[in-house]
Design an enzyme around this catalytic site. Structure first.
Site, PDB file in Angstrom:
ATOM      1  N   TYR A   1       0.824  -1.206   0.000  1.00 48.74           N
ATOM      2  CA  TYR A   1       0.000   0.000   0.000  1.00 48.74           C
ATOM      3  C   TYR A   1       0.854   1.249   0.000  1.00 48.74           C
ATOM      4  O   TYR A   1       2.070   1.182   0.190  1.00 48.74           O
ATOM      5  CB  TYR A   1      -0.960   0.000   1.199  1.00 48.74           C
TER       6      TYR A   1
ATOM      7  N   LYS B   1       6.475  -2.007   1.680  1.00 49.88           N
ATOM      8  CA  LYS B   1       5.328  -1.433   2.401  1.00 49.88           C
ATOM      9  C   LYS B   1       4.158  -2.410   2.355  1.00 49.88           C
ATOM     10  O   LYS B   1       3.175  -2.222   1.643  1.00 49.88           O
ATOM     11  CB  LYS B   1       4.947  -0.061   1.820  1.00 49.88           C
TER      12      LYS B   1
ATOM     13  N   GLU C   1      12.074   2.448  13.872  1.00 50.98           N
ATOM     14  CA  GLU C   1      11.193   3.514  13.365  1.00 50.98           C
ATOM     15  C   GLU C   1       9.901   3.512  14.168  1.00 50.98           C
ATOM     16  O   GLU C   1       9.709   2.663  15.055  1.00 50.98           O
ATOM     17  CB  GLU C   1      10.908   3.305  11.882  1.00 50.98           C
TER      18      GLU C   1
ATOM     19  N   LEU D   1      11.192   1.105   6.777  1.00 49.43           N
ATOM     20  CA  LEU D   1      10.582   1.582   5.539  1.00 49.43           C
ATOM     21  C   LEU D   1      11.296   2.880   5.151  1.00 49.43           C
ATOM     22  O   LEU D   1      11.517   3.745   6.008  1.00 49.43           O
ATOM     23  CB  LEU D   1       9.091   1.874   5.770  1.00 49.43           C
TER      24      LEU D   1
HETATM   25  N1  PMP Z   1       7.685   3.815   8.641  1.00 48.03           N
HETATM   26  C1  PMP Z   1       6.521   3.128   8.688  1.00 48.03           C
HETATM   27  C2  PMP Z   1       6.507   1.789   9.345  1.00 48.03           C
HETATM   28  C3  PMP Z   1       5.357   3.697   8.125  1.00 48.03           C
HETATM   29  O1  PMP Z   1       4.199   3.003   8.163  1.00 48.03           O
HETATM   30  C4  PMP Z   1       5.404   4.978   7.545  1.00 48.03           C
HETATM   31  C5  PMP Z   1       4.167   5.605   6.986  1.00 48.03           C
HETATM   32  N2  PMP Z   1       3.869   5.137   5.718  1.00 48.03           N
HETATM   33  C6  PMP Z   1       6.636   5.642   7.512  1.00 48.03           C
HETATM   34  C7  PMP Z   1       7.755   5.027   8.072  1.00 48.03           C
HETATM   35  C8  PMP Z   1       6.774   6.997   6.889  1.00 48.03           C
HETATM   36  O2  PMP Z   1       6.747   6.902   5.482  1.00 48.03           O
HETATM   37  P1  PMP Z   1       6.208   8.105   4.584  1.00 48.03           P
HETATM   38  O3  PMP Z   1       7.008   9.316   4.976  1.00 48.03           O
HETATM   39  O4  PMP Z   1       6.514   7.667   3.210  1.00 48.03           O
HETATM   40  O5  PMP Z   1       4.771   8.273   4.882  1.00 48.03           O
END
Ligand code: PMP
Length: 292
Positions: free
Chosen positions: A33, A147, A180, A205
């Site tokens: 996603y 993701k 994270e 991620l």
């Molecule tokens: N880490 C995780 C586990 C996440 O779910 C997200 C949110 N999508 C992020 C980091 C931040 O990613 P982004 O800045 O692309 O939203």
């Protein structure tokens, strides 16, 4: 105007939208996603989100249901039809529908769903608006760069945060280093004013928002180090914050019940948020590079 969703080629009423019970996303979490922010009627960091989507799909050998151009067209059309000027779009692609069997089906058409939600964003963080974070053990799988829609570990982490009256959970590896947030990337600012966030390898991620924040910080002459930091180091930090598409850059003012610095949103986090907001409104398409 009825709220609409996009499901496998059709715009349907959100309330009536449905997928097949043998969709592999439903049975195996066999899908990926993206969440893309809509700001002032346009998407923020669209190119980066599409690049990561392709990375996730490629690693799982799931095919894109259609071309980039068509995908973008549908995303914009759904936001337009739902009258979303500020908010976000959720996009999910699964391997598709097939009789339940673990291995990849021979012939399977990817299934795609998109929804939108309105949300107001502000470039300013009020005095008392920093967030609380709790730390939890990171119990996820080893390919966190994908993701995946398999989010059970994050569901548990977020619930642990909610149970403790916190907004986010920071997941910690067995060596005591923060990987994270449950749905965000984790950052600290050291006493020397250096921004630190984990390197974008398989352990986290690769955040699209964080990628832009890193570039903006560079433009402002702020040093960024991509390396692991421990919970102990976070407790001693001058500032802490999280980044994600829906939170932008949000100051963390408490970690496990202990105040970060003086317990107020940090100066640098607030500055970066304002710059990211301004960048988001420019519609610039920044190249998104996968780490070597
Ligand atoms: N880490 C995780 C586990 C996440 O779910 C997200 C949110 N999508 C992020 C980091 C931040 O990613 P982004 O800045 O692309 O939203």
């Amino acid at each position: 105007m009825a709220r609409l969703a996009y499901v496998n080629g059709r715009f349907v009423r959100h309330a009536d939208a449905a997928i097949h019970i043998e969709d592999r996303g439903y049975q195996f979490a066999d899908g990926v996603y993206e969440v893309v922010t809509v700001l002032g009627g346009g998407f923020v960091d669209e190119a980066g989100h599409l690049a990561r989507l392709k990375h996730s799909l490629g690693e799982l050998r799931i095919s894109m249901p259609f071309s980039d151009a068509v995908l973008k067209l549908v995303m914009h059309e759904l936001a337009r039809r739902n009258g979303v000027r500020d908010g976000y779009l959720y996009l999910q692609i699964t391997r598709g529908v097939a009789p339940r069997d673990f291995k990849f089906p021979k012939a399977c058409k990817s299934a795609i769903v998109m929804t939108t939600r309105r949300q107001r964003f502000s470039p300013v963080v009020e005095e008392g608006a920093g967030i609380r974070v709790v730390t939890v053990l990171d119990i996820r799988w080893a390919r966190r760069d994908i993701k995946s829609i398999g989010l059970l570990a994050q569901v548990l982490a977020k619930q642990a945060a909610a149970d403790a009256g916190a907004f986010e959970a920071w997941m910690v590896d067995p060596d005591g280093f923060v990987t994270e947030g449950a749905s965000s990337n984790a950052w600290i600012v050291t006493r020397d004013g250096v921004l630190v966030t984990r390197q974008a390898d398989h352990s986290v991620l690769h955040g699209i928002t964080g990628n832009s924040i890193e570039r903006i910080a560079g433009e402002l002459g702020i040093k960024v180090e991509r390396r692991p930091f421990s919970v102990a180091e976070a407790h001693e930090a001058r500032e802490a914050f999280v980044t994600s598409a829906t939170t932008f850059c949000l100051p963390v003012t408490e970690i496990d019940g202990r105040a970060v610095a003086n317990g107020y949103p940090g100066e640098l986090s607030r500055t970066l948020r304002q710059h990211y907001f301004a960048y988001g409104l420019t519609r610039q398409e920044q190249a998104f590079a996968w780490p070597k």
